[in-house]
Design a protein around this motif. Sequence first.
Motif, mmCIF file in Angstrom:
data_model
loop_
_atom_site.group_PDB
_atom_site.id
_atom_site.type_symbol
_atom_site.label_atom_id
_atom_site.label_comp_id
_atom_site.label_asym_id
_atom_site.label_seq_id
_atom_site.Cartn_x
_atom_site.Cartn_y
_atom_site.Cartn_z
ATOM 1 N N ASP A 350 -25.548 41.842 -125.752
ATOM 2 C CA ASP A 350 -24.162 42.323 -125.733
ATOM 3 C C ASP A 350 -24.072 43.825 -125.963
ATOM 4 O OD1 ASP A 350 -23.028 39.851 -125.237
ATOM 5 O OD2 ASP A 350 -23.030 39.301 -127.357
ATOM 6 N N MET A 351 -25.164 44.456 -126.321
ATOM 7 C CA MET A 351 -25.122 45.915 -126.517
ATOM 8 C C MET A 351 -25.083 46.573 -125.131
ATOM 9 S SD MET A 351 -27.837 46.452 -129.632
ATOM 10 C CE MET A 351 -29.088 45.383 -128.954
ATOM 11 N N ALA A 352 -23.913 47.133 -124.781
ATOM 12 C CA ALA A 352 -23.725 47.625 -123.413
ATOM 13 C C ALA A 352 -24.731 48.723 -123.050
ATOM 14 C CB ALA A 352 -22.302 48.145 -123.252
ATOM 15 N N CYS A 353 -25.066 49.568 -124.024
ATOM 16 C CA CYS A 353 -25.989 50.679 -123.730
ATOM 17 C C CYS A 353 -27.393 50.142 -123.425
ATOM 18 C CB CYS A 353 -26.012 51.656 -124.896
ATOM 19 S SG CYS A 353 -26.360 50.892 -126.498
ATOM 20 N N VAL A 354 -27.857 49.197 -124.221
ATOM 21 C CA VAL A 354 -29.200 48.639 -124.007
ATOM 22 C C VAL A 354 -29.223 47.849 -122.697
ATOM 23 C CG1 VAL A 354 -30.980 47.114 -124.946
ATOM 24 C CG2 VAL A 354 -29.644 48.543 -126.491
ATOM 25 N N TYR A 433 -23.738 58.972 -131.874
ATOM 26 C CA TYR A 433 -24.423 59.837 -130.900
ATOM 27 C C TYR A 433 -24.282 59.258 -129.494
ATOM 28 C CZ TYR A 433 -28.074 61.958 -128.091
ATOM 29 O OH TYR A 433 -28.732 62.583 -127.063
ATOM 30 N N ILE A 434 -24.513 57.951 -129.367
ATOM 31 C CA ILE A 434 -24.454 57.312 -128.044
ATOM 32 C C ILE A 434 -23.031 57.417 -127.492
ATOM 33 C CG2 ILE A 434 -24.763 55.105 -126.811
ATOM 34 C CD1 ILE A 434 -26.963 54.465 -128.933
ATOM 35 N N ASN A 435 -22.060 57.259 -128.377
ATOM 36 C CA ASN A 435 -20.659 57.354 -127.960
ATOM 37 C C ASN A 435 -20.332 58.776 -127.485
ATOM 38 O OD1 ASN A 435 -18.106 56.327 -127.549
ATOM 39 N ND2 ASN A 435 -17.391 56.956 -129.566
ATOM 40 N N TYR A 440 -20.746 54.423 -122.488
ATOM 41 C CA TYR A 440 -21.136 53.014 -122.649
ATOM 42 C C TYR A 440 -20.221 52.261 -123.622
ATOM 43 C CZ TYR A 440 -25.692 54.096 -120.489
ATOM 44 O OH TYR A 440 -26.680 54.471 -119.635
ATOM 45 N N CYS A 441 -19.847 52.927 -124.704
ATOM 46 C CA CYS A 441 -19.197 52.196 -125.809
ATOM 47 C C CYS A 441 -17.839 51.628 -125.394
ATOM 48 C CB CYS A 441 -19.063 53.092 -127.038
ATOM 49 S SG CYS A 441 -20.675 53.697 -127.588
ATOM 50 N N GLY A 442 -17.164 52.315 -124.453
ATOM 51 C CA GLY A 442 -15.858 51.843 -123.997
ATOM 52 C C GLY A 442 -15.932 50.428 -123.426
ATOM 53 N N GLY A 443 -17.070 50.079 -122.847
ATOM 54 C CA GLY A 443 -17.191 48.768 -122.221
ATOM 55 C C GLY A 443 -18.042 47.813 -123.042
ATOM 56 N N CYS A 444 -18.115 48.029 -124.343
ATOM 57 C CA CYS A 444 -19.035 47.214 -125.156
ATOM 58 C C CYS A 444 -18.262 46.238 -126.030
ATOM 59 C CB CYS A 444 -19.868 48.141 -126.038
ATOM 60 S SG CYS A 444 -21.145 47.285 -126.966
ATOM 61 N N LYS A 445 -18.875 45.110 -126.279
ATOM 62 C CA LYS A 445 -18.280 44.102 -127.159
ATOM 63 C C LYS A 445 -18.176 44.624 -128.598
ATOM 64 C CE LYS A 445 -20.063 40.216 -129.534
ATOM 65 N NZ LYS A 445 -20.930 39.087 -129.692
ATOM 66 N N ASP A 447 -17.861 47.423 -131.786
ATOM 67 C CA ASP A 447 -16.999 48.556 -132.126
ATOM 68 C C ASP A 447 -17.863 49.674 -132.711
ATOM 69 O OD1 ASP A 447 -15.199 50.346 -133.116
ATOM 70 O OD2 ASP A 447 -13.977 48.876 -134.187
ATOM 71 N N VAL A 448 -17.930 50.761 -131.962
ATOM 72 C CA VAL A 448 -18.834 51.847 -132.360
ATOM 73 C C VAL A 448 -18.348 52.551 -133.628
ATOM 74 C CG1 VAL A 448 -17.766 53.663 -130.944
ATOM 75 C CG2 VAL A 448 -20.235 53.727 -131.402
ATOM 76 N N LYS A 449 -17.068 52.387 -133.946
ATOM 77 C CA LYS A 449 -16.529 53.093 -135.129
ATOM 78 C C LYS A 449 -16.807 52.339 -136.437
ATOM 79 C CE LYS A 449 -13.927 56.448 -133.104
ATOM 80 N NZ LYS A 449 -14.618 56.811 -131.945
ATOM 81 N N ALA A 456 -19.256 45.229 -135.723
ATOM 82 C CA ALA A 456 -19.693 46.634 -135.729
ATOM 83 C C ALA A 456 -20.856 46.863 -134.770
ATOM 84 C CB ALA A 456 -20.118 47.020 -137.136
ATOM 85 N N CYS A 457 -20.924 48.074 -134.215
ATOM 86 C CA CYS A 457 -22.058 48.466 -133.366
ATOM 87 C C CYS A 457 -23.360 48.285 -134.148
ATOM 88 C CB CYS A 457 -21.880 49.935 -132.979
ATOM 89 S SG CYS A 457 -23.374 50.654 -132.305
ATOM 90 N N PRO A 458 -24.306 47.499 -133.636
ATOM 91 C CA PRO A 458 -25.545 47.252 -134.392
ATOM 92 C C PRO A 458 -26.334 48.528 -134.695
ATOM 93 C CG PRO A 458 -25.338 45.713 -132.546
ATOM 94 C CD PRO A 458 -24.234 46.705 -132.394
#
Length: 509
Positions: A350-354, A433-435, A440-445, A447-449, A456-458
């Motif tokens: 589910d990590m959109a960036c990975v 940093y990735i955000n 990527y984070c906009g389309g991720c399950k 929450d990067v914040k 929460a973003c792992p």
Amino acid sequence: MGGVRNLILVLGDQLTPTLSSLAAGEPARDLVLMAELHDEATYVRHHQKKIAFLFSAMRHFAEELRDAGWTVEYVKLDAPESRGSFTAQVEQAVSAHRPERIVVTEAGEWRVAQMLEEWREQFSTPVDILPDNRFLCSPHEFAQWADGRKQLRMEYFYREMRRKTGLLMYGDVPAGGKWNFDAENRKPAEASLFMPRPAAHAPDAITNDVLALVAARFGNHFGDLKPFWFAVTRNDAEAAFAAFVKDALPSFGDYQDAMLRGEPFLYHAVIALYLNCGLLDPLRVCQQVEAAYRAGAVPLNAAEGFIRQIIGWREYVRGIYWLKMPGYEHSNFFGHTRPLPDFYWSAQTDMACVKAAVTQTKEQAYAHHIQRLMITGNFALLAGIDPHELHEWYLCVYADAYEWVELPNTVGMSQFADGGLLASKPYAASGAYINRMSDYCGGCKYDVKRRAGPEACPFNALYWNFISRHREKIGGNPRMAQMVRTYDKFAADEQARIAQSAAAFLATL
Ligand SMILES: Cc1cc2nc3c(=O)[nH]c(=O)nc-3n(C[C@H](O)[C@H](O)[C@H](O)COP(=O)(O)OP(=O)(O)OC[C@H]3O[C@@H](n4cnc5c(N)ncnc54)[C@H](O)[C@@H]3O)c2cc1C
Ligand code: SF4
């Protein structure tokens, strides 16, 4: 064939007509041996596109040599005379042709270099191992540069290479009065109307034969074989590079660290695969970039940034490799032992960036530097993945991967497993940093914040957990000490939430 003087063995990453072993020979008297070897295609399970690229480039290079008057014995993978390994293949050629000498340019990889050394004992025919003249700095010269230095920093090595080559130099003075314009090269991604694409080349008959062979023999290896669009000849690789200089290089510097959904290449050159097998010449590509800068077609931050990657990083990691092998491949400063998660192969996460980085790796046998370093590499570092397993993954999955360049990048730069020999600090980063550098984070399950909790973003909990777990090892590094202090200021219950969150996520891997 009788009366062969030199048997010249050309390895799969030596597809260069001016190679030292060929320069030492004569087409009329010597025989060139090239072979597609089962052992080499499978010692790690290389991406299907990578095998197809190399076999096709080798077959085209054999044609190039024949056109230049050489006699080439080319052994295809499925030929009856194929012996599967370098040693067995050379043994057969020696008994068939009884050459006076075996001549080979030194291997790029320690394992193969050892094998060539053993031939001196094994064969009664003398073996000449010649220096690889395609690099600017020999392993010996690098060892001299490294000798007595407390720290081996790329930046100082790079300055030596600038002086040595004269690239972007006015006498002793670097162009623009500075050696390095990296500070200007950190712009985040912007989806623009014009996004260059690397030049694509339709497969010819030779490539189509190879694609069928790879599908039949290596169809169970990782990665998509088609569509296949890489250049496989010198002319096409040069055309691809010329297109990069014209279309993408002007923005190469600005967006070097950027990542964008659906844009696997951005303003990167996609030439490492051509450089590393010998289709492109490193010095020549740098000279072309310098010429574009001097003609006013390319800004200095782009030209300098590009040239630094080639005469700086590329030569530097090779120097480190030969300085530290054998043994470097087992470096494990942090003692990380977690197995590589399945999603490095399946992209099921589910990590959109990975997911984006692994999916394009599977499709293209390519990811750009920041995806390798700050997505897949960073995740592995934070999650405590065994660096050796990760090294084998990187070696398999990229079309440009050869151990001399991949290993120091993985073990040294990305995992800090050599304890800081190569990198001045661990490339560890949280989701912020990735955000900042991607969309990527906009389309991720996730929450990067958020720092902790199931939504929460792992990368966040894993990042602070990494800082806390390794505080003894990294706290002395001035660039990491600040992060340790920040962690220490978190309330005890926040620290506990971070630890729980990281543990819960790691348990799912
Ligand atoms: C974990 C990890 C593994 C890597 N494995 C490889 C590998 O197996 N083979 C490989 O060639 N590069 C490797 N790199 C370095 C770099 O990521 C690739 O060279 C680059 O992404 C290739 O794409 P490109 O041709 O579009 O490069 P661009 O970004 O356009 O850069 C231009 C050229 O500079 C050179 N270059 C840039 N950075 C590096 C570097 N750190 N080390 C060496 N050369 C560099 C390459 O030849 C590259 O083609 C790795 C980096 C990391 C972090
Ligand atoms: S939220 Fe975290 S996991 Fe998701 S894309 Fe952003 S950095 Fe990656």
